[in-house]
Design a protein around this motif. Structure first.
Motif, PDB file in Angstrom:
ATOM      1  N   GLU A   1       0.828  -1.204   0.000  1.00  0.00           N
ATOM      2  CA  GLU A   1       0.000   0.000   0.000  1.00  0.00           C
ATOM      3  C   GLU A   1       0.866   1.260   0.000  1.00  0.00           C
ATOM      4  O   GLU A   1       0.562   2.231  -0.692  1.00  0.00           O
ATOM      5  CB  GLU A   1      -0.934  -0.005   1.211  1.00  0.00           C
ATOM      6  CG  GLU A   1      -1.865   1.176   1.279  1.00  0.00           C
ATOM      7  CD  GLU A   1      -2.846   1.255   0.120  1.00  0.00           C
ATOM      8  OE1 GLU A   1      -3.311   2.374  -0.177  1.00  0.00           O
ATOM      9  OE2 GLU A   1      -3.151   0.218  -0.493  1.00  0.00           O
ATOM     10  N   LYS A   2       1.939   1.239   0.744  1.00  0.00           N
ATOM     11  CA  LYS A   2       2.851   2.380   0.792  1.00  0.00           C
ATOM     12  C   LYS A   2       3.477   2.628  -0.582  1.00  0.00           C
ATOM     13  O   LYS A   2       3.530   3.774  -1.052  1.00  0.00           O
ATOM     14  CB  LYS A   2       3.936   2.107   1.835  1.00  0.00           C
ATOM     15  CG  LYS A   2       4.848   3.257   2.112  1.00  0.00           C
ATOM     16  CD  LYS A   2       5.787   2.853   3.244  1.00  0.00           C
ATOM     17  CE  LYS A   2       6.903   3.814   3.423  1.00  0.00           C
ATOM     18  NZ  LYS A   2       7.846   3.383   4.446  1.00  0.00           N
ATOM     19  N   LEU A   3       3.911   1.553  -1.251  1.00  0.00           N
ATOM     20  CA  LEU A   3       4.486   1.687  -2.590  1.00  0.00           C
ATOM     21  C   LEU A   3       3.440   2.180  -3.590  1.00  0.00           C
ATOM     22  O   LEU A   3       3.739   2.993  -4.470  1.00  0.00           O
ATOM     23  CB  LEU A   3       5.070   0.358  -3.053  1.00  0.00           C
ATOM     24  CG  LEU A   3       6.340  -0.097  -2.353  1.00  0.00           C
ATOM     25  CD1 LEU A   3       6.667  -1.525  -2.747  1.00  0.00           C
ATOM     26  CD2 LEU A   3       7.484   0.835  -2.667  1.00  0.00           C
ATOM     27  N   ARG A   4       2.205   1.704  -3.451  1.00  0.00           N
ATOM     28  CA  ARG A   4       1.138   2.141  -4.344  1.00  0.00           C
ATOM     29  C   ARG A   4       0.849   3.624  -4.169  1.00  0.00           C
ATOM     30  O   ARG A   4       0.690   4.358  -5.149  1.00  0.00           O
ATOM     31  CB  ARG A   4      -0.126   1.317  -4.071  1.00  0.00           C
ATOM     32  CG  ARG A   4      -1.229   1.536  -5.103  1.00  0.00           C
ATOM     33  CD  ARG A   4      -2.456   0.704  -4.785  1.00  0.00           C
ATOM     34  NE  ARG A   4      -3.165   1.215  -3.635  1.00  0.00           N
ATOM     35  CZ  ARG A   4      -4.013   2.244  -3.676  1.00  0.00           C
ATOM     36  NH1 ARG A   4      -4.253   2.858  -4.802  1.00  0.00           N
ATOM     37  NH2 ARG A   4      -4.622   2.650  -2.583  1.00  0.00           N
ATOM     38  N   GLN A   5       0.825   4.086  -2.920  1.00  0.00           N
ATOM     39  CA  GLN A   5       0.584   5.496  -2.645  1.00  0.00           C
ATOM     40  C   GLN A   5       1.700   6.371  -3.207  1.00  0.00           C
ATOM     41  O   GLN A   5       1.447   7.450  -3.745  1.00  0.00           O
ATOM     42  CB  GLN A   5       0.439   5.734  -1.136  1.00  0.00           C
ATOM     43  CG  GLN A   5      -0.807   5.149  -0.521  1.00  0.00           C
ATOM     44  CD  GLN A   5      -2.066   5.805  -1.011  1.00  0.00           C
ATOM     45  OE1 GLN A   5      -2.078   6.979  -1.341  1.00  0.00           O
ATOM     46  NE2 GLN A   5      -3.137   5.035  -1.078  1.00  0.00           N
ATOM     47  N   GLU A   6       2.947   5.912  -3.076  1.00  0.00           N
ATOM     48  CA  GLU A   6       4.073   6.671  -3.628  1.00  0.00           C
ATOM     49  C   GLU A   6       3.986   6.746  -5.152  1.00  0.00           C
ATOM     50  O   GLU A   6       4.262   7.787  -5.742  1.00  0.00           O
ATOM     51  CB  GLU A   6       5.399   6.031  -3.214  1.00  0.00           C
ATOM     52  CG  GLU A   6       5.714   6.215  -1.744  1.00  0.00           C
ATOM     53  CD  GLU A   6       6.955   5.460  -1.312  1.00  0.00           C
ATOM     54  OE1 GLU A   6       7.653   4.893  -2.189  1.00  0.00           O
ATOM     55  OE2 GLU A   6       7.224   5.428  -0.105  1.00  0.00           O
ATOM     56  N   GLU A   7       3.581   5.651  -5.786  1.00  0.00           N
ATOM     57  CA  GLU A   7       3.437   5.638  -7.248  1.00  0.00           C
ATOM     58  C   GLU A   7       2.342   6.591  -7.691  1.00  0.00           C
ATOM     59  O   GLU A   7       2.467   7.278  -8.710  1.00  0.00           O
ATOM     60  CB  GLU A   7       3.148   4.218  -7.729  1.00  0.00           C
ATOM     61  CG  GLU A   7       2.936   4.099  -9.219  1.00  0.00           C
ATOM     62  CD  GLU A   7       4.166   4.420 -10.040  1.00  0.00           C
ATOM     63  OE1 GLU A   7       4.009   4.837 -11.197  1.00  0.00           O
ATOM     64  OE2 GLU A   7       5.289   4.271  -9.525  1.00  0.00           O
TER      65      GLU A   7
ATOM     66  N   ALA B   1      -1.290  10.257 -13.861  1.00  0.00           N
ATOM     67  CA  ALA B   1      -1.884   9.876 -15.147  1.00  0.00           C
ATOM     68  C   ALA B   1      -1.715   8.373 -15.384  1.00  0.00           C
ATOM     69  O   ALA B   1      -2.597   7.721 -15.949  1.00  0.00           O
ATOM     70  CB  ALA B   1      -1.252  10.659 -16.286  1.00  0.00           C
ATOM     71  N   GLY B   2      -0.595   7.814 -14.976  1.00  0.00           N
ATOM     72  CA  GLY B   2      -0.376   6.379 -15.100  1.00  0.00           C
ATOM     73  C   GLY B   2      -1.342   5.603 -14.237  1.00  0.00           C
ATOM     74  O   GLY B   2      -1.804   4.527 -14.609  1.00  0.00           O
ATOM     75  N   ASN B   3      -1.665   6.142 -13.072  1.00  0.00           N
ATOM     76  CA  ASN B   3      -2.636   5.497 -12.194  1.00  0.00           C
ATOM     77  C   ASN B   3      -4.012   5.456 -12.850  1.00  0.00           C
ATOM     78  O   ASN B   3      -4.737   4.471 -12.736  1.00  0.00           O
ATOM     79  CB  ASN B   3      -2.703   6.243 -10.862  1.00  0.00           C
ATOM     80  CG  ASN B   3      -3.614   5.560  -9.881  1.00  0.00           C
ATOM     81  OD1 ASN B   3      -3.584   4.351  -9.759  1.00  0.00           O
ATOM     82  ND2 ASN B   3      -4.443   6.334  -9.203  1.00  0.00           N
TER      83      ASN B   3
END
Length: 70
Positions: free
Chosen positions: A13-19, A25-27
């Motif tokens: 979840e932490k990595l997803r939030q940073e991404e 736009a990629g999200n």
């Protein structure tokens, strides 16, 4: 919570939030693609192994009942 005590779910979840912060736009593109194909890992990742097993047993039982009563 320290890095050593961090669970794999918290780390993901932490990595997803940073991404999301780095590439919004990629999200958006990922969300559209996930909607088209579905994402089983997100479904199973949110459930415990017991609940996942129960869901699988119910699905297998439903399929068996369909084949038996056909």
């Amino acid at each position: 919570m320290s890095e050593d005590k961090e669970t794999p779910e918290m780390r993901r979840e932490k990595l997803r939030q940073e991404e999301i912060k780095q590439n919004p736009a990629g999200n958006l593109s990922d969300a559209f693609n996930r909607n088209e194909s579905g994402n089983l890992t997100d479904l199973v990742g949110g459930l415990s192994w017991k609940v996942t097993g129960i869901v699988l047993l119910v699905l297998i039982g439903f399929l068996a009942a369909l084949l038996f009563f056909r």
